[in-house]
Structure formats: structure tokens, C-alpha cells
Design a protein around this motif. Structure first.
Motif, PDB file in Angstrom:
ATOM      1  N   GLY A 171       0.788  -1.226   0.000  1.00  7.16           N
ATOM      2  CA  GLY A 171       0.000   0.000   0.000  1.00  7.16           C
ATOM      3  C   GLY A 171       0.816   1.269   0.000  1.00  7.16           C
ATOM      4  N   THR A 172       1.974   1.237   0.634  1.00  6.81           N
ATOM      5  CA  THR A 172       2.806   2.448   0.702  1.00  6.81           C
ATOM      6  C   THR A 172       3.764   2.578  -0.478  1.00  6.81           C
ATOM      7  OG1 THR A 172       4.386   1.235   2.091  1.00  6.81           O
ATOM      8  CG2 THR A 172       2.716   2.557   3.209  1.00  6.81           C
ATOM      9  N   ALA A 173       3.942   1.519  -1.260  1.00  7.25           N
ATOM     10  CA  ALA A 173       4.899   1.561  -2.377  1.00  7.25           C
ATOM     11  C   ALA A 173       4.591   2.658  -3.392  1.00  7.25           C
ATOM     12  CB  ALA A 173       4.965   0.188  -3.061  1.00  7.25           C
ATOM     13  N   PRO A 174       3.307   2.896  -3.773  1.00  7.68           N
ATOM     14  CA  PRO A 174       3.043   3.931  -4.792  1.00  7.68           C
ATOM     15  C   PRO A 174       3.376   5.352  -4.356  1.00  7.68           C
ATOM     16  CG  PRO A 174       1.180   2.424  -4.589  1.00  7.68           C
ATOM     17  CD  PRO A 174       2.086   2.152  -3.438  1.00  7.68           C
ATOM     18  N   LEU A 175       3.514   5.585  -3.039  1.00  9.41           N
ATOM     19  CA  LEU A 175       3.788   6.952  -2.582  1.00  9.41           C
ATOM     20  C   LEU A 175       5.088   7.485  -3.174  1.00  9.41           C
ATOM     21  CD1 LEU A 175       2.806   6.733   1.206  1.00  9.41           C
ATOM     22  CD2 LEU A 175       1.565   7.912  -0.634  1.00  9.41           C
ATOM     23  N   ILE A 176       6.102   6.624  -3.229  1.00  9.92           N
ATOM     24  CA  ILE A 176       7.420   7.093  -3.669  1.00  9.92           C
ATOM     25  C   ILE A 176       7.420   7.492  -5.143  1.00  9.92           C
ATOM     26  CG2 ILE A 176       9.822   6.378  -4.023  1.00  9.92           C
ATOM     27  CD1 ILE A 176       9.649   4.904  -1.388  1.00  9.92           C
ATOM     28  N   PRO A 177       6.990   6.627  -6.097  1.00 13.01           N
ATOM     29  CA  PRO A 177       6.973   7.087  -7.497  1.00 13.01           C
ATOM     30  C   PRO A 177       6.028   8.253  -7.732  1.00 13.01           C
ATOM     31  CG  PRO A 177       5.944   4.914  -7.267  1.00 13.01           C
ATOM     32  CD  PRO A 177       6.629   5.211  -5.981  1.00 13.01           C
ATOM     33  N   LEU A 178       4.916   8.324  -6.937  1.00 10.50           N
ATOM     34  CA  LEU A 178       3.976   9.431  -7.108  1.00 10.50           C
ATOM     35  C   LEU A 178       4.646  10.771  -6.814  1.00 10.50           C
ATOM     36  CD1 LEU A 178       1.145  10.587  -7.530  1.00 10.50           C
ATOM     37  CD2 LEU A 178       0.690  10.139  -5.100  1.00 10.50           C
ATOM     38  N   TYR A 301      11.907  -0.602  -0.356  1.00 15.94           N
ATOM     39  CA  TYR A 301      11.809   0.760  -0.878  1.00 15.94           C
ATOM     40  C   TYR A 301      13.109   1.234  -1.528  1.00 15.94           C
ATOM     41  CZ  TYR A 301       7.681   0.756   2.088  1.00 15.94           C
ATOM     42  OH  TYR A 301       6.484   0.443   2.661  1.00 15.94           O
ATOM     43  N   ALA A 302      14.215   0.520  -1.275  1.00 16.48           N
ATOM     44  CA  ALA A 302      15.512   0.972  -1.808  1.00 16.48           C
ATOM     45  C   ALA A 302      15.522   1.093  -3.326  1.00 16.48           C
ATOM     46  CB  ALA A 302      16.620   0.042  -1.332  1.00 16.48           C
ATOM     47  N   PRO A 303      15.007   0.097  -4.107  1.00 14.22           N
ATOM     48  CA  PRO A 303      14.997   0.274  -5.564  1.00 14.22           C
ATOM     49  C   PRO A 303      14.158   1.463  -6.001  1.00 14.22           C
ATOM     50  CG  PRO A 303      14.616  -2.024  -4.973  1.00 14.22           C
ATOM     51  CD  PRO A 303      14.512  -1.234  -3.715  1.00 14.22           C
ATOM     52  N   LEU A 304      13.030   1.715  -5.292  1.00  6.54           N
ATOM     53  CA  LEU A 304      12.198   2.867  -5.640  1.00  6.54           C
ATOM     54  C   LEU A 304      12.912   4.170  -5.307  1.00  6.54           C
ATOM     55  CD1 LEU A 304       8.803   1.485  -4.285  1.00  6.54           C
ATOM     56  CD2 LEU A 304       9.530   1.616  -6.673  1.00  6.54           C
TER      57      LEU A 304
END
Length: 589
Positions: A171-178, A301-304
Motif C-alpha cells: 500500500g505504501t509503495a506507490p507513494l514514492i513514485p507518485l 523501498y531501496a529500488p524505488l
């Protein structure tokens, strides 16, 4: 820069990545392998800590696991090294391909087109702008795939252990690319403005540096220094704007990654004290589960984050690609180059019929002209500056496009193989280009296999042996032939021309910058050379015209008169008007 332009530039960059596809693919595979090894390392480390803390295992029983852990760490380091090498090779291969495209385009357009822009601007295009695409191909493109694959690998490992932690990560993964996209909206425009400022600064500085003597003589050095200072300040401000965007994006990504990891830690903390009782498939939450997920959470999250850190590389590449693609796709008229072989065994005859010489944008610079140059004859082109003489010579050399007919020995010039054609042409200009190498190496540009004896003979014919012998053939020339006088440089260039076996000699005011003594030396050397060749020469010197078989008089791009010295004198036309305006024998006075 509008979004459509950005998409077009990004599409072109992605298309160029095909030249390094093998290395980019290898970098992605090694990155994925890093992710698998990371999961294995986290599993092994969590198991060891759980065994030591909860199950009270002694270190002696865990020696094999320690060995495996060290082996995994060493293998991860080796894979990381391989990935760095593959990424660099990918960027280097694509950059070399793009640089070859630019150089091929410049070669096709020719020196007449190149002179329309400052040399510093071309240097910026070939060096800085292409070099700044390295991180896009070496970092950003591989990281796009890795940023998808490694989180998937981690999710596959986490969900069977604890579905609640897996949902938090998902759920939190999209925050970074956004937020990465939101921060990077203006980065491409900032980089584009930065590259434009760099190109202006490079061209401006190089031009002023070359003309420093003139600026000092006209007391303009200080004023031009302030102009350069302003251009430098403009470039500094634009560079800082780009850096602000890069640091802002990094800070934002790090913040949201830290918040996301904190959520996972809070979940496990409340689970251990009994306030949360879900996500563990009905079993208790063990120390192994918490450690395993918390070890993997930052790596999820490191790759993002790394993709976000490299996002400015995309903006930088798009900014650099704008001018590059505009140059590569510019609709300009290129000098024609055919495939018909050309190998002359006798002096060359030239026939022009309704010839029009064109600029790169298709504007007619000279013509229409109709004239003939007989094989073995000597022809002079005269006219005031701007009459079109140099444009006509550039067309004859194959450096400018033309319409109409321009035939050499009966073959249309545009249909000839330009490499073979230029082998038959000797060229000497009023400002010869001598490279920053030794005198010997400059001479061997015309004849790579020439020995010292042949070089000496050519220098003697050019009346240049006396001063070259004093300095030596290995004497290094500086930039712009510094260390030599103008006359000495001209005679070395003449010697280089003499070394090349040709049937057509083309001269563009070869004595314009020489004193009378140097001029006589150069013309004496030419007299020995052209006795068996066709000669076409631009000249303003009165005494050089009487011996010519034919004189072509140009005026505002038109051929207004032609004939020999006596014929033109009797006609009382444009040639006579030029003679009446001469000063000290110079028609261009």
C-alpha cells in the motif's frame, strides 16, 4: 517544454537504448539476482538471531550458517560489481553510438555548415550534452526494471510469512513514485535551460578567447570579460536550479521511505505487546518473522528510492536530447555524395551549366552560373568580398549542395564518391589548418607513408625547408600554429599540399595574409606544382591574374564576366571597375 515534446524526446532516448540492450539486460538480470540474494541473506540472518535469542543456540552449532552468510555477502558484492560494470558499458556503448550519429551528420553537412555556429557550441553538443546522458542509460533505464522486480521478489517472500506486513508494503509503495513524478515535473525544463546556457557560454568564451588580441587592441577586453561573467553567472544559477530539484526529490523520497518503514515497525511493535492480532495466519508473531520483514522493509523501498534518485538523470537526458535531436532531424540540404567511382589519370576539366550553390536551408547563394575550365588550365575567381567565390569553391569541393549541373571530366559531381573525388583535389586556403602536433605529423596528413627525404623535398619546393630545418621536423606546433609566423604556416601547408598527388588544385586566397617576400615564395612553389594540373584560384592580387588562362568575375553571386586578362581589359566592364578600385594591386581593397 510541453509534455508532447518531452514524450517525443523520451521515446527517442528509449530507442537509442537498443544499441546497449545486451548490457542493459545484463544489468537488470544482475539486479534481480541481487534481490534474490538479499532475501536469502535476510532469511538466514533472521534465523540466526531467532536461534540465538529465543532458542538459546550456541555459536558453535551455527558455524555453517555463518559461513553461508559470509558467502552470500561476498556473492552480493560480486554481483553488485558486475552490475556496475554492465551499467557503465551500456551507457558508454549508447553514448558512442549517439556521438557517431552526430559526427556522421557533421561530416555529411560539411565545414561550410559547421562554421555557422561557434566551435564551443559544437564542443558542448558533442561532449557535455552526450556525456550527460550516461546516467540515463546506465542507471535510470536498468533501475526502472529493477524497481519492479525486486519489490515483487520481496513481496513474494513476505506475504507467506505475514500478510499484514505485505499489505503495508504494497500500500505504501506507490507513494514514492507518485511524489517522484510530482517533484520531477519541472526538472526537464530546468535541464534544458541549463544546457542552452552552457552552449552559449562555451561558444561565447571560445570566440572571445580566440579574438583576445583584437579585443585588447580595441580596449574591449574588460567589457567582454563582464559579458562572460554575466553568462557564467546565468549558467551558475541554472545549475543550482537543477541541483535544488535533485536534492529536493532525494529528500522527499527518503522521507516517505522512512515513514513507510516506520509503519511496518509500529505494526510489529503493537503485535508483540498484544494490541494487534492479525496478519500472521493464526499463529503467533515470532522474532524471526519481525526481523525478517524489518530487514527486508528498507530494501523493499531501496529500488524505488534509487529510481527516484536517478529520476533527475531522465530529466537531464531529455534536456540534453532537445538540441541534439533538433540538430539530427533538422531539414537541411546536405551536399550530395554518390557512389560513382572517380579515378583521374590526367588533369581535370570542369563544366558548369545553370549552377546554383545553395545554403543549408536551401537559399540560393550563387548562380545560376555557366562556365568551363579546361583540363590543365589556370582559372582565377575574382570579385569583392561576398560575391560568392568561396561558396562556389565549397560546392566544387563537395561541401555545399547545389542545383543545376557541375561536371568533372564529364561526370556529375553530386553522383561521385566524395572520398575518391577529394583524393584528386589539392586544397590550400588563406588560413590553413595545422594541427597541434609536430611538423612531420602535419605533413604526413597528405602522405602517411612519406619518409623524411620526401618531406624535405616538399618543404624545399615550398621554400619552407630553411626555417623547418632550424626547428626540426619534430618541432611541436601549438594551437593555431603558434610558434610560426603566418607566412611560415602557409608554406608548411603548401608543402603538405605538394605531397599529395592530385590533378586539380583549388586555392582560396593562398597569399592574402602574406608579405610580398612570403607571397613570392609561395607562388614560386605553386608554379612548380600546377604546371601539370588544373588550377582554380580565388585571388585579389593583381600580378597573379595576368598569367591566368581564364578569369571569372563574380558580382553578388552572379557571373558577370569571363575571359583572359586582355579580353576583360578591353571589355571595359566589371573587371575594369575592380581594377580601378584596387589599392596596391589588391582587388578587394
Amino acid at each position: 517544454m510541453d509534455k508532447q515534446t518531452q514524450r517525443r524526446l523520451y521515446g527517442w532516448l528509449r530507442g537509442q537504448s537498443a544499441h546497449g540492450r545486451r548490457w542493459i539486460g545484463l544489468s537488470v538480470v544482475l539486479g534481480l539476482l541481487q534481490g534474490v540474494l538479499l532475501v536469502a541473506q535476510a532469511w538466514l540472518l533472521a534465523s540466526l538471531l531467532h536461534a540465538f535469542i529465543i532458542e538459546q543456540f550456541s555459536p558453535d552449532h551455527a558455524l555453517p550458517q555463518f559461513a553461508m552468510l559470509l558467502g552470500l555477502m561476498a556473492l552480493r558484492a560480486l554481483v553488485a560489481y558486475g552490475r556496475e560494470v554492465a551499467s557503465f558499458r551500456a551507457g558508454a556503448m549508447v553514448r558512442q553510438t549517439i556521438r557517431d550519429l552526430v559526427l556522421s551528420r557533421l561530416t555529411a553537412l560539411g565545414p561550410a555548415y559547421i562554421q555557422q555556429r561557434p566551435a564551443g557550441s559544437w564542443a558542448s553538443l558533442l561532449l557535455e550534452q552526450i556525456e550527460d546522458m550516461q546516467d540515463f542509460f546506465a542507471r535510470y533505464l536498468p533501475q526502472m526494471a529493477i524497481a519492479v522486480f525486486i519489490p515483487l521478489v520481496i513481496l513474494v517472500a513476505v506475504f507467506p510469512v505475514n500478510w499484514a506486513a505485505g499489505l503495508i508494503l504494497l500500500g505504501t509503495a506507490p507513494l514514492i513514485p507518485l511524489f517522484m513524478i510530482l517533484v520531477g515535473v519541472g526538472a526537464a525544463d530546468a535541464n534544458r535551460r541549463n544546457f542552452q546556457a552552457l552552449a552559449r557560454l562555451s561558444g561565447h568564451f571560445l570566440d572571445r578567447l580566440k579574438g583576445l588580441r583584437t579585443l585588447q587592441l580595441f580596449l574591449r577586453a574588460s567589457a567582454e570579460g563582464k559579458v562572460i561573467e554575466q553568462a557564467s553567472e546565468d549558467f551558475r544559477e541554472r545549475t543550482m536550479e537543477v541541483l535544488r530539484l535533485a536534492f529536493l526529490s532525494t529528500a522527499v523520497l527518503e522521507f516517505f521511505a522512512a515513514v513507510s518503514v516506520a509503519l511496518v515497525a509500529v505494526y510489529f511493535g503493537f503485535s508483540y505487546i498484544g494490541h494487534l492480532n492479525f496478519g500472521h495466519y493464526g499463529t503467533s508473531v515470532t522474532l524471526f518473522t519481525g526481523l525478517f520483514v524489518l530487514f527486508l522493509a528498507p530494501e523493499f523501498y531501496a529500488p524505488l528510492r534509487e529510481l527516484g534518485a536517478h529520476y533527475h538523470a531522465k530529466a537531464q537526458a531529455i534536456g540534453a536530447a532537445e538540441q541534439l535531436l533538433a540538430f539530427l532531424e533538422a531539414e537541411v540540404s546536405e551536399p550530395a555524395s554518390g557512389t560513382t567511382p572517380f579515378d583521374a589519370s590526367a588533369p581535370i576539366a570542369i563544366d558548369a551549366c545553370d549552377l546554383q550553390v545553395l545554403s543549408a536551408d536551401g537559399t540560393v547563394l550563387v548562380g545560376p552560373l555557366s562556365f568551363s575550365v579546361a583540363a590543365g588550365s589556370q582559372t582565377a575567381l575574382v570579385g569583392v568580398s561576398g560575391a560568392g567565390k568561396s561558396s562556389l569553391i565549397n560546392a566544387l569541393l563537395g561541401f555545399m549542395p547545389y542545383k543545376g549541373s557541375l561536371k568533372v571530366n564529364g561526370a556529375e559531381l553530386s553522383e561521385l564518391d566524395m572520398v575518391q573525388w577529394r583524393r584528386q583535389v589539392g586544397w590550400l586556403s588563406q588560413n590553413p589548418q595545422l594541427l597541434s602536433v609536430s611538423v612531420r605529423d602535419n605533413l604526413r596528413l597528405a602522405a602517411p607513408d612519406a619518409n623524411d627525404s620526401q618531406l624535405e623535398q616538399a618543404l624545399k619546393k615550398a621554400h619552407a625547408w630553411e626555417f623547418v630545418a632550424a626547428k626540426g621536423l619534430d618541432y611541436p606546433l601549438g594551437d593555431g600554429a603558434s610558434g610560426l609566423s603566418v607566412g611560415q604556416a602557409q608554406r608548411i601547408a603548401l608543402a603538405r599540399t605538394l605531397l599529395k598527388p592530385t590533378w586539380l588544385m583549388v586555392l582560396d586566397e593562398p597569399t592574402a595574409s602574406l608579405d610580398r617576400a612570403s607571397e613570392q615564395s609561395v607562388m614560386a612553389g605553386l608554379a612548380e606544382l600546377v604546371c601539370r594540373q588544373t588550377l582554380v584560384m580565388i585571388t585579389h592580387r593583381l600580378e597573379q591574374l595576368e598569367a591566368m588562362d581564364q578569369i571569372l568575375v563574380l558580382e553578388q553571386g552572379k557571373l558577370v564576366e569571363q575571359g583572359n586578362w586582355r579580353t576583360l581589359q578591353r571589355s571595359n566592364g566589371a573587371f575594369v571597375r575592380l581594377l580601378s578600385q584596387r589599392d596596391g594591386g589588391d582587388l578587394d581593397a
